[in-house]
Design a protein around this motif. Structure first.
Motif, mmCIF file in Angstrom:
data_model
loop_
_atom_site.group_PDB
_atom_site.id
_atom_site.type_symbol
_atom_site.label_atom_id
_atom_site.label_comp_id
_atom_site.label_asym_id
_atom_site.label_seq_id
_atom_site.Cartn_x
_atom_site.Cartn_y
_atom_site.Cartn_z
ATOM 1 N N GLY A 1 44.136 30.215 37.598
ATOM 2 C CA GLY A 1 44.095 31.571 37.054
ATOM 3 C C GLY A 1 42.984 32.383 37.698
ATOM 4 N N GLY A 2 41.816 31.746 37.869
ATOM 5 C CA GLY A 2 40.649 32.429 38.408
ATOM 6 C C GLY A 2 40.839 32.880 39.844
ATOM 7 N N VAL A 3 41.560 32.052 40.610
ATOM 8 C CA VAL A 3 41.817 32.367 42.015
ATOM 9 C C VAL A 3 42.559 33.706 42.133
ATOM 10 C CG1 VAL A 3 43.416 31.664 43.832
ATOM 11 C CG2 VAL A 3 41.698 30.076 42.994
ATOM 12 N N VAL A 4 43.441 33.963 41.190
ATOM 13 C CA VAL A 4 44.180 35.219 41.201
ATOM 14 C C VAL A 4 43.286 36.373 40.737
ATOM 15 C CG1 VAL A 4 46.206 36.412 40.312
ATOM 16 C CG2 VAL A 4 46.320 33.968 40.781
ATOM 17 N N GLY A 5 42.457 36.098 39.734
ATOM 18 C CA GLY A 5 41.651 37.160 39.137
ATOM 19 C C GLY A 5 40.484 37.618 39.994
ATOM 20 N N ALA A 6 39.830 36.676 40.694
ATOM 21 C CA ALA A 6 38.583 36.998 41.389
ATOM 22 C C ALA A 6 38.712 38.097 42.455
ATOM 23 C CB ALA A 6 37.989 35.730 41.990
ATOM 24 N N PRO A 7 39.685 38.006 43.389
ATOM 25 C CA PRO A 7 39.773 39.066 44.403
ATOM 26 C C PRO A 7 40.072 40.436 43.814
ATOM 27 C CG PRO A 7 41.331 37.285 44.856
ATOM 28 C CD PRO A 7 40.699 36.965 43.568
ATOM 29 N N ILE A 8 40.845 40.466 42.737
ATOM 30 C CA ILE A 8 41.122 41.752 42.076
ATOM 31 C C ILE A 8 39.806 42.330 41.576
ATOM 32 C CG2 ILE A 8 42.366 42.872 40.188
ATOM 33 C CD1 ILE A 8 44.388 40.565 40.338
ATOM 34 N N GLY A 9 38.973 41.469 40.989
ATOM 35 C CA GLY A 9 37.671 41.895 40.479
ATOM 36 C C GLY A 9 36.771 42.434 41.571
ATOM 37 N N SER A 10 36.707 41.726 42.717
ATOM 38 C CA SER A 10 35.778 42.201 43.751
ATOM 39 C C SER A 10 36.268 43.503 44.377
ATOM 40 C CB SER A 10 35.518 41.124 44.814
ATOM 41 O OG SER A 10 36.635 40.369 45.079
ATOM 42 N N ARG A 11 37.600 43.700 44.431
ATOM 43 C CA ARG A 11 38.105 44.967 44.959
ATOM 44 C C ARG A 11 37.740 46.123 44.028
ATOM 45 N NH1 ARG A 11 43.733 42.852 47.232
ATOM 46 N NH2 ARG A 11 42.567 41.197 48.224
ATOM 47 N N LEU A 12 37.852 45.858 42.711
ATOM 48 C CA LEU A 12 37.468 46.874 41.730
ATOM 49 C C LEU A 12 35.985 47.195 41.860
ATOM 50 C CD1 LEU A 12 39.257 45.827 38.419
ATOM 51 C CD2 LEU A 12 39.504 47.986 39.640
ATOM 52 N N ALA A 13 35.177 46.148 42.009
ATOM 53 C CA ALA A 13 33.731 46.319 42.063
ATOM 54 C C ALA A 13 33.323 47.181 43.254
ATOM 55 C CB ALA A 13 33.051 44.958 42.137
ATOM 56 N N ALA A 14 34.031 47.020 44.381
ATOM 57 C CA ALA A 14 33.688 47.773 45.582
ATOM 58 C C ALA A 14 33.885 49.276 45.387
ATOM 59 C CB ALA A 14 34.530 47.272 46.744
ATOM 60 N N LYS A 15 34.754 49.641 44.458
ATOM 61 C CA LYS A 15 35.069 51.056 44.253
ATOM 62 C C LYS A 15 34.157 51.739 43.244
ATOM 63 C CE LYS A 15 39.882 50.825 45.557
ATOM 64 N NZ LYS A 15 40.926 49.967 45.011
ATOM 65 N N LEU A 16 33.398 50.923 42.456
ATOM 66 C CA LEU A 16 32.600 51.518 41.390
ATOM 67 C C LEU A 16 31.116 51.482 41.734
ATOM 68 C CD1 LEU A 16 34.381 49.812 38.375
ATOM 69 C CD2 LEU A 16 34.470 52.227 38.942
ATOM 70 N N PRO A 17 30.357 52.537 41.325
ATOM 71 C CA PRO A 17 28.909 52.516 41.548
ATOM 72 C C PRO A 17 28.232 51.461 40.682
ATOM 73 C CG PRO A 17 29.565 54.475 40.327
ATOM 74 C CD PRO A 17 30.821 53.770 40.706
ATOM 75 N N GLY A 18 27.089 50.971 41.171
ATOM 76 C CA GLY A 18 26.370 49.887 40.496
ATOM 77 C C GLY A 18 26.018 50.172 39.047
ATOM 78 N N VAL A 19 25.611 51.422 38.775
ATOM 79 C CA VAL A 19 25.194 51.755 37.405
ATOM 80 C C VAL A 19 26.368 51.585 36.445
ATOM 81 C CG1 VAL A 19 24.177 53.527 35.969
ATOM 82 C CG2 VAL A 19 23.639 53.443 38.375
ATOM 83 N N VAL A 20 27.523 52.065 36.860
ATOM 84 C CA VAL A 20 28.706 51.975 36.004
ATOM 85 C C VAL A 20 29.079 50.508 35.784
ATOM 86 C CG1 VAL A 20 31.134 52.600 35.794
ATOM 87 C CG2 VAL A 20 29.517 54.204 36.810
ATOM 88 N N LEU A 21 29.026 49.738 36.865
ATOM 89 C CA LEU A 21 29.333 48.308 36.759
ATOM 90 C C LEU A 21 28.417 47.619 35.753
ATOM 91 C CD1 LEU A 21 29.983 46.798 40.288
ATOM 92 C CD2 LEU A 21 31.485 46.821 38.325
ATOM 93 N N ARG A 22 27.120 47.903 35.887
ATOM 94 C CA ARG A 22 26.151 47.261 34.989
ATOM 95 C C ARG A 22 26.370 47.711 33.547
ATOM 96 N NH1 ARG A 22 22.462 48.077 39.244
ATOM 97 N NH2 ARG A 22 21.248 49.657 38.176
ATOM 98 N N GLY A 23 26.683 48.979 33.375
ATOM 99 C CA GLY A 23 26.945 49.502 32.035
ATOM 100 C C GLY A 23 28.146 48.804 31.401
#
Lengths: 308, 281
Positions: free
Chosen positions: A252-274
């Motif tokens: 399950g994680g193998v599928v979820g992880a790349p989706i997560g990192s792609r999302l993270a690349a699009k969002l600013p750090g402050v928003v991610l941390r929030g």
């Protein structure tokens, strides 16, 4: 579709476990945390014995970290020197943690300690992160051109001996600090079945003052080895690692992880941390109500011993 | 000669029930019926408390499966118990799991938080306990069952407790034990229904939950007349993991360190490959 988990000794729906793994993977990719802090309580909630949930979750964290590390490594976002020093503390900490876990299991307080430790850790970190990211956010909106200020402030901890230069992190600090942090993460990793990323990432940012870019890769590096140590020790001393359960979570994680990192690349750090702080606080609140609410049953059973 | 007739009758009864039940009921091999365990008058498995009044009525019992195998696809199992007896009478079936020591933990509010403060160990607690009967138990046992343990309450009143605890409190812990076991489906509250046909053939489905402790279970069948046990047959029923599950569980217990290394290697390979594949997509 049901599958029998040989160590947990019960059968469970395959898709529930795959989904749980995917959720943990998504968090791993997005925030650089293992997602264990969310997955372990959920596994216990669906009926997996806490001891098995914690140990098997550590096994799944290995796969999550290796898969995120691949990306971070290629981007050159791993501070190996810092990672190794953290790891040194982590290996001691996780070994001590597995002992502590075995002891707590024997006196029958392991569930309670897990729950309390979760609530304390999660709420502290969640509040700290939320306050920090809100403050940053407000400040930037008011005055976007404001200078970033100092890279990090100097506290008392910076006067500790054994100073080392960390080029990638642009830091010159005492090695005792990362060793100490690594130790605490190791203990948590062993008794809570988490990689410890949700503590390690904020600690690296706020206590060590590392640049956000290298934090995720470096924490993945340290978590990988600490999780491997926990898996090994749990399997050797408690026999509670369920490979079938771990494999389903990993898939399950193998599928979820790349989706997560792609999302993270699009969002600013402050928003991610929030976002991460809000998620952490939500889990903490849920666990706290669990501790305060009158339980539906006062009784539970300890480990069963077969008579000769 | 009567025995041959009995076997034939049971076989016929089974054939008809199998047809009615569809493929779920596995027809046992014919050999299973004529084994040495057929409940004759001098069956060694009959508990000693059974009155040895000649002639002991015939009670023949068999199970549709000789063992419960916990495989990777295990989701619980339903076993058919069937047999015949010399009428008149009523049938009670008791399935008891292996005895062991259970520790009951009790939560208490402490500074606003609920934590386990009380603990009480009991010895000789059956891992599993289920009863099936052809009539409501109270009616069958109204006149006492001749000293044999039948109901769950009777069975549990014989468990040994540890330490010194006030009687009332001990009872509360014992009730707590039943409550937890019931929640796990190991002490089913419902009494199974034994159906009697033609006055002498009986059958009952024994359902086992997926969360089943391993060990050798005991399936005891009693023939009651006027509230007294006149015949009893006991059959062992081994419950064990089998195939891949058994292999893994065996390694986890006996080869802990090696199993741990295997788990690490599995996670490394799965994580690496999975990550690499997903990034290509």
């Amino acid at each position: 579709m049901e599958i029998y988990l040989p160590i947990a000794e019960l059968s469970m729906n395959v898709f529930v476990l795959l989904g749980l793994g995917a959720a943990a993977g998504l968090l791993a990719g997005m925030f650089g945390v293992g997602g264990g802090f969310l997955a372990t309580p959920l596994l216990i909630f669906v009926g997996i014995p806490p001891a098995v949930a914690v140990a098997s979750q550590a096994n799944q964290v290995i796969a999550n970290s290796v898969s995120s590390l691949q990306v971070q490594w290629r981007r050159g976002n791993v501070d190996f020197r810092m990672g190794l020093i953290l790891l040194l503390g982590g290996l001691f900490g996780s070994t001590a943690g597995v002992w502590l876990f075995t002891y707590l299991k024997r006196i029958g307080q392991v569930d309670f300690v897990i729950a309390v430790a979760y609530v304390v850790m999660l709420s502290t970190i969640g509040v700290l992160m939320l306050v920090e990211s809100l403050r940053t956010y407000v400040r930037r909106r008011r005055n976007p051109q404001a200078p970033r200020g100092k890279l990090h402030t100097h506290y008392l901890v910076h006067r500790l001996p054994l100073k080392l230069r960390f080029y990638k992190s642009k830091l010159y600090i005492s090695a005792l600090l990362p060793i100490g942090i690594g130790f605490v993460i190791g203990v948590l990793s062993a008794i809570l079945g988490v990689g410890g990323g949700f503590v390690l990432v904020p600690a690296m940012i706020y206590i060590l003052g590392m640049p956000t870019a290298v934090v995720i890769g470096t924490s993945n590096f340290q978590i990988l080895f600490v999780a491997a140590n926990v898996t090994f020790l749990q399997a050797a001393t408690n026999g509670t690692v369920d490979i079938v359960l771990a494999l389903l979570l990993i898939l399950g994680g193998v599928v979820g992880a790349p989706i997560g990192s792609r999302l993270a690349a699009k969002l600013p750090g402050v928003v991610l941390r929030g976002m991460m702080s809000i998620l952490i606080l939500a889990v903490a609140t849920e666990l706290l109500t669990e501790l305060l609410r009158t339980p539906s049953s006062l009784y539970s059973l300890g480990t069963r011993e077969v008579m000769p | 000669m009567t025995r041959l007739m009995a076997v034939l009758a049971v076989a016929l009864f089974l054939a008809s029930s199998a047809a009615a039940q569809g493929p779920r009921v596995a027809t046992p091999p014919a050999g299973a019926l004529v084994g040495p365990s057929i409940g004759g008058p001098v069956d060694s498995t009959v508990p000693p408390s059974v009155p040895i009044e000649p002639p002991t009525p015939d009670l023949v019992v068999d199970l549709s499966l000789a063992r419960v195998s916990i495989t990777s696809a295990f989701q619980g199992e339903s076993i058919l118990l069937f047999g015949m007896f010399d009428p008149p009478g009523e049938i009670v079936v008791v399935v008891a799991g292996p005895a062991g020591r259970e520790t009951v933990l009790r939560k208490q509010r402490f500074l606003g938080l609920w934590l386990n403060t009380g603990r009480q160990a009991f010895d000789d607690v059956p891992a599993y306990y289920a009863i099936a009967a052809s009539q409501p138990l109270q009616r069958l046992l109204a006149r006492g069952a001749g000293g044999e343990i039948l109901s769950l309450d009777d069975r549990l009143s014989s468990v040994r407790s540890f330490g010194q605890r006030e009687h009332q409190d001990l009872i509360r812990f014992r009730l707590g034990l039943v409550e937890v076991k019931r929640r796990e489906g190991l002490y089913p509250a419902a009494i199974g229904q034994v159906t009697i046909q033609a006055g002498r053939l009986f059958r009952v489905d024994l359902p086992f939950p997926s969360r089943l402790p391993e060990g050798v279970y005991e399936v005891r069948t009693y023939l009651l007349r006027d509230g007294k046990i006149v015949a009893a047959v006991s059959r062992p029923l081994p419950v064990a993991k089998e195939g891949f599950s058994a292999q893994l569980a065996g390694w986890a217990v006996n080869e802990g360190p090696l199993y741990g290394l295997g788990a690490i290697l599995m996670a490394l390979v799965a994580g690496w490959l999975g990550g690499a594949i997903m990034r290509r997509l």
